[in-house]
Design an enzyme around this catalytic site. Structure first.
Site, short mmCIF file in Angstrom:
data_model
loop_
_atom_site.label_atom_id
_atom_site.label_comp_id
_atom_site.label_asym_id
_atom_site.label_seq_id
_atom_site.Cartn_x
_atom_site.Cartn_y
_atom_site.Cartn_z
N THR A 1 40.13 19.05 94.92
CA THR A 1 40.96 18.36 94.05
C THR A 1 42.23 19.50 93.80
O THR A 1 42.25 20.44 94.20
CB THR A 1 40.38 18.20 92.59
OG1 THR A 1 41.23 18.27 91.76
CG2 THR A 1 39.59 19.62 92.43
N ASP A 2 43.34 18.83 93.37
CA ASP A 2 44.49 19.64 93.18
C ASP A 2 44.16 20.31 91.98
O ASP A 2 45.01 21.48 91.47
CB ASP A 2 45.79 18.74 92.59
CG ASP A 2 45.61 17.81 91.47
OD1 ASP A 2 44.48 17.74 91.00
OD2 ASP A 2 46.73 16.90 91.53
N GLU A 3 43.36 20.15 90.96
CA GLU A 3 43.10 21.17 89.89
C GLU A 3 42.60 22.42 90.14
O GLU A 3 43.07 23.18 89.21
CB GLU A 3 41.78 20.47 89.06
CG GLU A 3 42.29 19.01 88.71
CD GLU A 3 41.49 18.42 87.65
OE1 GLU A 3 40.69 19.15 86.81
OE2 GLU A 3 41.30 17.07 87.87
N TYR B 1 35.02 23.03 85.90
CA TYR B 1 34.98 21.88 86.77
C TYR B 1 35.75 22.72 88.03
O TYR B 1 35.56 22.76 89.30
CB TYR B 1 35.51 20.84 86.34
CG TYR B 1 36.11 19.86 87.59
CD1 TYR B 1 35.11 19.40 88.49
CD2 TYR B 1 37.22 19.25 87.76
CE1 TYR B 1 35.44 18.43 89.73
CE2 TYR B 1 37.66 18.66 88.98
CZ TYR B 1 36.81 18.08 89.75
OH TYR B 1 37.09 17.42 90.74
N LYS C 1 34.91 23.68 91.81
CA LYS C 1 35.71 23.25 93.07
C LYS C 1 36.21 24.23 93.62
O LYS C 1 36.47 24.13 95.12
CB LYS C 1 36.78 21.97 92.66
CG LYS C 1 35.75 20.93 92.02
CD LYS C 1 34.93 20.21 93.15
CE LYS C 1 35.70 19.53 94.46
NZ LYS C 1 34.57 18.69 95.29
N LYS D 1 36.51 8.55 82.55
CA LYS D 1 37.69 9.18 83.03
C LYS D 1 38.90 8.30 82.29
O LYS D 1 38.62 7.13 81.63
CB LYS D 1 37.89 9.10 84.33
CG LYS D 1 36.63 9.71 85.10
CD LYS D 1 36.97 11.36 85.16
CE LYS D 1 35.62 11.83 85.90
NZ LYS D 1 35.39 11.74 87.11
N PRO E 1 39.82 21.94 75.10
CA PRO E 1 40.20 23.19 75.23
C PRO E 1 40.70 23.50 76.75
O PRO E 1 40.33 23.23 77.71
CB PRO E 1 38.71 23.83 74.99
CG PRO E 1 37.86 22.72 74.59
CD PRO E 1 38.63 21.36 74.92
P1 NAD Z 1 32.07 10.63 90.94
O1 NAD Z 1 31.37 11.59 89.70
O2 NAD Z 1 32.37 9.46 90.54
O3 NAD Z 1 30.84 10.73 91.86
C1 NAD Z 1 30.06 11.75 92.41
C2 NAD Z 1 29.03 11.37 93.05
O4 NAD Z 1 28.48 12.53 93.71
C3 NAD Z 1 28.03 10.53 92.47
O5 NAD Z 1 27.49 9.21 93.19
C4 NAD Z 1 26.87 11.42 92.03
O6 NAD Z 1 25.46 10.65 92.27
C5 NAD Z 1 26.95 12.31 93.37
N1 NAD Z 1 26.07 13.86 93.37
C6 NAD Z 1 26.39 14.50 92.25
N2 NAD Z 1 25.57 15.74 92.36
C7 NAD Z 1 24.92 15.24 93.52
C8 NAD Z 1 24.27 16.38 94.28
N3 NAD Z 1 23.72 17.37 94.02
N4 NAD Z 1 23.83 15.96 95.48
C9 NAD Z 1 24.01 14.55 96.19
N5 NAD Z 1 24.90 13.60 95.20
C10 NAD Z 1 25.45 14.24 94.28
O7 NAD Z 1 33.09 11.48 91.51
P2 NAD Z 1 34.20 11.10 92.12
O8 NAD Z 1 35.65 10.84 91.17
O9 NAD Z 1 34.01 10.07 93.09
O10 NAD Z 1 34.97 12.50 93.18
C11 NAD Z 1 34.34 12.46 94.53
C12 NAD Z 1 34.90 13.97 94.93
O11 NAD Z 1 36.49 13.81 95.07
C13 NAD Z 1 34.40 15.12 93.98
O12 NAD Z 1 34.24 16.20 95.09
C14 NAD Z 1 35.73 15.42 93.47
O13 NAD Z 1 35.78 16.74 93.01
C15 NAD Z 1 36.89 15.14 94.32
N6 NAD Z 1 38.00 14.60 93.69
C16 NAD Z 1 38.03 13.53 92.72
C17 NAD Z 1 39.22 13.18 91.99
C18 NAD Z 1 39.32 11.96 91.01
O14 NAD Z 1 40.32 11.90 90.63
N7 NAD Z 1 38.25 11.36 90.63
C19 NAD Z 1 40.72 13.68 92.65
C20 NAD Z 1 40.42 14.75 93.77
C21 NAD Z 1 39.10 15.00 94.27
P1 TYD Z 2 40.56 12.75 83.34
O1 TYD Z 2 40.58 11.22 83.68
O2 TYD Z 2 39.41 13.28 82.54
O3 TYD Z 2 40.84 13.59 84.63
P2 TYD Z 2 41.43 15.16 84.66
O4 TYD Z 2 40.92 15.77 83.50
O5 TYD Z 2 40.46 15.57 85.75
O6 TYD Z 2 42.78 15.20 85.17
O7 TYD Z 2 41.78 13.09 82.36
C1 TYD Z 2 43.15 12.73 82.67
C2 TYD Z 2 44.00 13.20 81.77
O8 TYD Z 2 43.98 12.32 80.46
C3 TYD Z 2 43.72 14.51 81.03
O9 TYD Z 2 45.03 15.10 80.89
C4 TYD Z 2 42.91 14.34 79.73
C5 TYD Z 2 43.39 13.08 79.49
N1 TYD Z 2 42.52 12.17 78.71
C6 TYD Z 2 42.60 11.70 77.32
O10 TYD Z 2 43.74 11.89 76.66
N2 TYD Z 2 41.78 11.23 76.76
C7 TYD Z 2 40.44 10.69 77.15
O11 TYD Z 2 39.63 10.16 76.44
C8 TYD Z 2 40.33 11.14 78.46
C9 TYD Z 2 38.91 10.75 79.38
C10 TYD Z 2 41.42 12.09 79.25
#
Ligand code: NAD
Ligand code: TYD
Length: 360
Positions: free
Chosen positions: A137-139, A163, A167, A202, A296
């Protein structure tokens, strides 16, 4: 054959579905099926002999070793993680366990498998052809000020939440396995994704689902925090490109140059719902917006400089934010059974326990 971890989650499921739309190469899926993993996401692959699903933990090196020995994949794509910042604030333990310790055990199992592969040439997978692609992630880069340039791959790591710290640690382990052992790794750091199968905790899916349920739309703080949004299928195409063409040991930042303030995102979702599913009282869904206490340590701004992947690998996203968000809102309107199914189990209990009394 490739092994995909976390394939029942949001991005992993989109990746596997997209993979089969492009290829007929087989996939072994490994997923623990936490609250965020839903087999329903992969339901359209039921009966497909080229897809093998295994429930299990990336931290179970014995299981991973067995899967690698049995299926001899040419690549491992690691999506498995705990992924929600708010949960990491309420309880970081699972994030340390899966994202750091789990990735470590996964890397150990992969290293043992890779070291026993034939060195090069010949049919089948070799030490030269194998790839371990780590999805991040970019975070990990921390928060940008308004006027700072977007994150490039050389930006310092400055994670601010449990988180992003977990990562970041996993990224460092992946890097170290390349430099120390020569493991052929690739890392992608992507901006915020949105699209189908996004778990409704999210921002974007929560706003859609709460709006339709007549609930409050909780905006943290002043809603002026900026995220850089990419449609999930574009992230999947970037990962495929990096897997095929990425230079070993390199990091590729993935994003679509779509910085938006959270409040603007919520307004866009409300406007689309006003058009596609107007409220019975004729008022706008905007009426449901509620400003709540800020998260926070809330990072103010993320933005990805995607020039490296564009220049070196010729990748470009297919969707604009406007086309992607419309598809997404429509998908949630068309898939309300999926929403109630994923909300019905442990997620609902967790929200009741942790968010009692807060607008949710
Ligand atoms: P998600 O939470 O929707 O899915 C995560 C999956 O991993 C789930 O199916 C969960 O059951 C599985 N999992 C969790 N712990 C596990 C373990 N110990 N062993 C096997 N499986 C396990 O997450 P996502 O949004 O699909 O993100 C997927 C990846 O992409 C993550 O590594 C996240 O850091 C990265 N990522 C997400 C975003 C985003 O915007 N969602 C952006 C950049 C990178
Ligand atoms: P989120 O979808 O949790 O992704 P991330 O924190 O990984 O960027 O949140 C996206 C943005 O939206 C973040 O700045 C937090 C904000 N947010 C709200 O304002 N209200 C909400 O209920 C949630 C879940 C997120």
């Amino acid at each position: 054959m490739i092994l995909v971890t976390g394939s029942a989650g949001f991005i992993g499921a989109n990746f596997v579905l997209d993979w089969f739309a492009q290829h007929d190469e087989a996939v072994v899926s490994l997923d623990k099926l936490t609250y965020a993993g839903n087999l329903e996401n992969l339901a359209s692959l039921k009966g497909n002999p080229r897809h093998i699903f295994v429930q299990g933990d990336i931290g179970d090196a014995q299981l991973v070793g067995k899967l690698l020995a049995e299926h001899r994949p040419r690549a491992v794509v690691n999506f498995a993680a705990e992924s929600h910042v708010d949960r990491s604030i309420l309880g970081p333990g699972d994030f340390i366990q899966t994202n750091i310790v789990g990735t470590f055990h996964l890397l150990e199992a992969v290293r043992a498998y890779w070291q026993n592969l034939p060195p090069s040439a010949g049919g089948g997978v070799t030490r030269d052809s194998f790839r371990f692609l780590h999805v991040s992630t970019d975070e990990v880069y921390g928060s940008l000020a308004k006027d700072e340039p977007a994150f490039s791959e050389t930006h310092r790591y400055e994670p601010n939440s449990p988180y992003s710290a977990s990562k970041a640690a996993s990224d460092h382990l992946v890097r170290a396995y390349h430099h120390t052992y020569g493991l052929p790794v690739l890392t992608t750091n992507c901006s915020n994704n949105y699209g189908p199968y996004h778990f409704p905790e999210k921002l974007i899916p929560l706003m859609i689902v709460n709006a339709l349920a007549g609930k409050a739309l909780p905006v943290y703080g002043d809603g002026q925090q900026i995220r850089d949004w990419l449609y999930v299928r574009d992230h999947c195409s970037a990962i495929r490109r990096v897997l095929e063409k990425g230079r070993l040991g390199e990091v590729y930042n993935v994003g679509g140059w779509n910085e938006k303030a959270n409040l603007d995102i919520v307004h866009t979702v409300c406007a689309l719902l006003d058009e596609l599913r107007p409220r019975p009282d004729g008022k706008s869904y905007r009426e449901q917006i509620t400003f709540v206490t800020d998260r926070p340590g809330h990072d103010r701004r993320y933005a990805i400089d995607a020039r490296k992947i564009e220049r070196e690998l010729g990748w470009k996203p297919a969707e604009t934010f406007e086309t992607g968000i419309r598809k997404t809102v429509q998908w949630y309107l068309d898939n309300q059974a999926w929403v109630s199914n994923v909300q019905s189990g442990s997620y609902r209990l967790w929200v009741e326990k942790n968010y009692a009394g807060r607008a949710r």
